[in-house]
Design a protein around this motif. Structure first.
Motif, PDB file in Angstrom:
ATOM      1  N   LEU A  51      10.217   8.788  38.489  1.00  0.00           N
ATOM      2  CA  LEU A  51       9.710   8.636  39.850  1.00  0.00           C
ATOM      3  C   LEU A  51       9.883   7.198  40.302  1.00  0.00           C
ATOM      4  CD1 LEU A  51       6.373  10.651  39.543  1.00  0.00           C
ATOM      5  CD2 LEU A  51       8.404  11.352  40.816  1.00  0.00           C
ATOM      6  N   ASP A  52       9.757   6.990  41.589  1.00  0.00           N
ATOM      7  CA  ASP A  52       9.706   5.644  42.149  1.00  0.00           C
ATOM      8  C   ASP A  52       8.603   4.858  41.433  1.00  0.00           C
ATOM      9  OD1 ASP A  52       8.869   3.468  43.985  1.00  0.00           O
ATOM     10  OD2 ASP A  52      10.222   4.422  45.421  1.00  0.00           O
ATOM     11  N   ARG A  53       8.888   3.601  41.077  1.00  0.00           N
ATOM     12  CA  ARG A  53       7.908   2.808  40.333  1.00  0.00           C
ATOM     13  C   ARG A  53       6.642   2.507  41.144  1.00  0.00           C
ATOM     14  NH1 ARG A  53       7.550  -0.804  36.621  1.00  0.00           N
ATOM     15  NH2 ARG A  53       7.534  -2.568  38.067  1.00  0.00           N
ATOM     16  N   ARG A  54       6.697   2.696  42.448  1.00  0.00           N
ATOM     17  CA  ARG A  54       5.487   2.510  43.246  1.00  0.00           C
ATOM     18  C   ARG A  54       4.470   3.615  42.980  1.00  0.00           C
ATOM     19  NH1 ARG A  54       8.147   2.155  49.091  1.00  0.00           N
ATOM     20  NH2 ARG A  54       9.549   3.654  48.039  1.00  0.00           N
ATOM     21  N   VAL A  55       4.905   4.726  42.385  1.00  0.00           N
ATOM     22  CA  VAL A  55       4.032   5.842  42.036  1.00  0.00           C
ATOM     23  C   VAL A  55       3.573   5.649  40.593  1.00  0.00           C
ATOM     24  CG1 VAL A  55       3.826   8.343  41.888  1.00  0.00           C
ATOM     25  CG2 VAL A  55       5.378   7.305  43.562  1.00  0.00           C
ATOM     26  N   VAL A  72       7.860   2.994  33.838  1.00  0.00           N
ATOM     27  CA  VAL A  72       8.104   3.893  34.961  1.00  0.00           C
ATOM     28  C   VAL A  72       7.474   5.244  34.622  1.00  0.00           C
ATOM     29  CG1 VAL A  72      10.348   4.624  34.041  1.00  0.00           C
ATOM     30  CG2 VAL A  72       9.869   4.882  36.481  1.00  0.00           C
ATOM     31  N   GLY A  73       6.955   5.925  35.645  1.00  0.00           N
ATOM     32  CA  GLY A  73       6.360   7.234  35.430  1.00  0.00           C
ATOM     33  C   GLY A  73       7.338   8.352  35.721  1.00  0.00           C
ATOM     34  N   ILE A 110       8.615   5.028  26.442  1.00  0.00           N
ATOM     35  CA  ILE A 110       8.658   4.242  27.679  1.00  0.00           C
ATOM     36  C   ILE A 110       7.490   3.260  27.676  1.00  0.00           C
ATOM     37  CG2 ILE A 110       8.590   4.334  30.199  1.00  0.00           C
ATOM     38  CD1 ILE A 110       9.811   7.100  30.034  1.00  0.00           C
ATOM     39  N   PRO A 111       7.754   1.960  27.750  1.00  0.00           N
ATOM     40  CA  PRO A 111       6.680   0.973  27.576  1.00  0.00           C
ATOM     41  C   PRO A 111       5.573   1.115  28.619  1.00  0.00           C
ATOM     42  CG  PRO A 111       8.851  -0.064  27.479  1.00  0.00           C
ATOM     43  CD  PRO A 111       9.077   1.332  27.958  1.00  0.00           C
ATOM     44  N   HIS A 112       4.342   0.818  28.189  1.00  0.00           N
ATOM     45  CA  HIS A 112       3.172   0.712  29.066  1.00  0.00           C
ATOM     46  C   HIS A 112       2.919   2.008  29.834  1.00  0.00           C
ATOM     47  CE1 HIS A 112       3.362  -3.548  28.134  1.00  0.00           C
ATOM     48  NE2 HIS A 112       4.590  -3.602  28.622  1.00  0.00           N
ATOM     49  N   THR A 113       2.986   3.135  29.112  1.00  0.00           N
ATOM     50  CA  THR A 113       2.715   4.435  29.737  1.00  0.00           C
ATOM     51  C   THR A 113       1.763   5.228  28.854  1.00  0.00           C
ATOM     52  OG1 THR A 113       4.619   5.530  28.704  1.00  0.00           O
ATOM     53  CG2 THR A 113       4.966   4.506  30.866  1.00  0.00           C
ATOM     54  N   SER A 138       4.121  14.704  30.771  1.00  0.00           N
ATOM     55  CA  SER A 138       3.816  13.809  31.883  1.00  0.00           C
ATOM     56  C   SER A 138       3.798  12.364  31.395  1.00  0.00           C
ATOM     57  CB  SER A 138       2.462  14.165  32.502  1.00  0.00           C
ATOM     58  OG  SER A 138       1.404  13.940  31.591  1.00  0.00           O
ATOM     59  N   VAL A 139       4.321  11.472  32.220  1.00  0.00           N
ATOM     60  CA  VAL A 139       4.380  10.045  31.896  1.00  0.00           C
ATOM     61  C   VAL A 139       3.784   9.271  33.059  1.00  0.00           C
ATOM     62  CG1 VAL A 139       5.879   8.089  31.348  1.00  0.00           C
ATOM     63  CG2 VAL A 139       6.451  10.378  30.493  1.00  0.00           C
ATOM     64  N   GLN A 140       2.776   8.420  32.755  1.00  0.00           N
ATOM     65  CA  GLN A 140       2.126   7.614  33.787  1.00  0.00           C
ATOM     66  C   GLN A 140       2.063   6.163  33.354  1.00  0.00           C
ATOM     67  OE1 GLN A 140      -1.476  10.137  35.398  1.00  0.00           O
ATOM     68  NE2 GLN A 140      -0.941  10.813  33.339  1.00  0.00           N
TER      69      GLN A 140
END
Length: 481
Positions: free
Chosen positions: A199-203, A177-178, A136-139, A162-164
């Motif tokens: 999760l919601d991309r705002r998180v 996206v996380g 997943i890009p940029h995590t 976990s993905v952030q």
């Protein structure tokens, strides 16, 4: 109060506690204190990420010469993770399962370092054999837990990761996206993706997580810092997800501090001012369970460690929480259990040792009696030489704070950034005694895990450390007294 060296013990009749009673005045301010792991907040505008250089500066403000052979712990191997496309990533947490080590990665090199799998069949020469969960890009992929599960949908070894996002909700990164990635690692050499819980991309994403089983039912418990705040309650910080079918994770329950009776419904979802007019922050940083998956221990920062009965995971019951004296910063970072689940180890990650009305100290460890889970009782506090080593003027750094705890038998192992790995005898939990310390050169130790007769450390600078306990069958080096 009694002192034994660097150990402070507070007897039950001397313990002063604080509560979140209705007298609390809640602030309308924006978030004022964030864990470094979430990459947001301290010294930055809300929603901005720290750069890798800023993180490195905070974490590596202090280094040590290092000692590879110390009392009861000796290094038998040190292995850096392999670069990806010429980019050297840095290691985050570490976990072991069936003779393999699984290490997460942090944000160096732009993230996407994935989970690294090491074959530990020869502990003196661990071999990196696979990389996964970096698609997943940029995590970044900080934490991984692996369990053997057996359901009608899947039988084998399940890894949850976990993905952030490295930059939360960035319009220029729509594919970022996380959440949580789920992988089949029954063959650790060839991990296979099963599913993704977004999760919601705002998180920012899921930071720490845990995988437990109730009978044959696997449950994923997630810590999604500030989810409640950023989504205005659409997502919650603590979630329980049924992963009986890892290809289709199903959320069955979620919670945030707004669900407590003592918290007003109109609070801003993040912070408040306590009765002494000191700022307090609440967000979910970490979660663990007991071996049977009956109780969840949720690290809610200044709210303390919140305890739930999750025997019915669709309807968990709030039992109680730890609390702090007025002069103590909360910062409940992560937890471990001892003595058959009757003792709770709580590590507090305090990077900033100053604050009006607060003690001048970096983060340390607190030990609670939780036989009555509705009323945790503080038994003792464990500090080190780093705890009160505050320069003048004070410096904010993660290098001197405790990070993660793990327990095997009567020994507590702590990852301690520049302090490396510290072992503590907790036979008497009212009197914890340091019995060993391993500090690599330029130590920046993030995670620790106990595997058979070895202790695994994950160092952000130099990778995986394999340490031999008690020097049993050691490498011929003589430990220092």
């Amino acid at each position: 109060m009694k002192c034994w060296g660097n150990v402070i013990v507070k007897r039950r009749n001397l313990l002063v506690t604080t509560t979140l009673a209705g007298a609390l005045a809640f602030s309308s301010l924006m978030p004022s204190a964030f864990a470094h792991d979430a990459l947001e907040g301290i010294g930055n505008k809300v929603g901005e990420a720290f750069t890798p250089e800023e993180i490195e500066e905070m974490q590596l403000g202090y280094t040590s010469e290092g000692s590879k052979n110390v009392r009861f712990l000796s290094e038998v191997a040190s292995k850096q993770i392999e670069p990806i496309n010429g980019s050297q990533k840095n290691m985050a947490d570490v976990y072991a399962h069936k003779g393999f080590a699984y290490t997460g990665t942090h944000t160096a090199g732009g993230g996407n370092g994935g989970v690294r799998v090491f074959d530990l069949s020869n502990p003196s020469d661990p071999q990196e054999v696979a990389v996964f969960a970096n698609e997943i890009p940029h995590t970044w992929q900080e934490k991984v837990i692996v369990k053997s599960v057996n359901t009608p949908h899947f039988r084998g070894d399940l890894a949850v990761v976990s993905v952030q996002q490295t930059s939360r909700n960035n319009a220029n990164r729509p594919d970022s996206v996380g959440g949580v990635l789920l992988y089949d690692v029954s063959d650790p050499y060839n991990p296979e993706r099963l599913g993704f819980y977004p999760l919601d991309r705002r998180v920012t994403g899921t930071h720490e997580l845990y995988l437990t089983t109730q009978g044959n039912r696997p449950l994923l418990l997630t810590s999604n810092p500030y989810a409640d705040y950023y989504t205005h309650g659409t997502e919650r910080d603590f979630q329980i997800i049924d992963v009986s079918d890892p290809t289709n994770p199903e959320k069955i329950w979620e919670w945030d501090a707004r669900d407590l009776e003592e918290v007003p419904e109109n609070w801003n979802g993040y912070n408040w001012t306590d009765p002494n007019d000191r700022p307090r922050a609440v967000f979910n940083h970490s979660v663990i369970t007991d071996n049977n998956g009956h109780y969840a221990y949720v690290s809610m920062w200044d709210l303390g460690t919140v305890i739930f009965d999750i025997r019915n995971p669709e309807e968990p019951v709030y039992l109680g929480r730890t609390s702090y004296e007025p002069h103590v910063k909360g910062a409940a970072h992560s937890a471990a259990l001892a003595k058959g689940g009757n003792i709770l180890i709580e590590t507090r990650e305090v990077a900033n040792p100053v604050g009006e009305g607060f003690e001048s100290a970096y983060g340390y460890t607190r030990i609670y009696d939780i036989k009555d889970k509705t009323n945790p009782v503080l038994l003792s506090q464990f500090t080190t030489d780093l705890t009160y080593d505050v320069p003048n003027p004070p410096v904010s750094t993660f290098a001197k704070t405790v990070h993660d705890p793990k327990v095997q038998g009567n020994t507590l192992y702590l990852s301690y950034y520049s302090g490396g790995v510290i072992s503590v005898d907790i036979t008497d939990p009212t009197n914890p005694v340091q019995i060993g310390q391993y500090t690599p050169e330029r130590g920046n130790t993030w995670g620790v895990f106990v595997d058979r007769n070895y202790v695994l450390g994950s160092d952000m600078n130099s990778g995986l450390k394999v340490l031999l306990k008690n020097n049993a069958g050691g490498n011929g080096n003589t430990p220092t007294p």
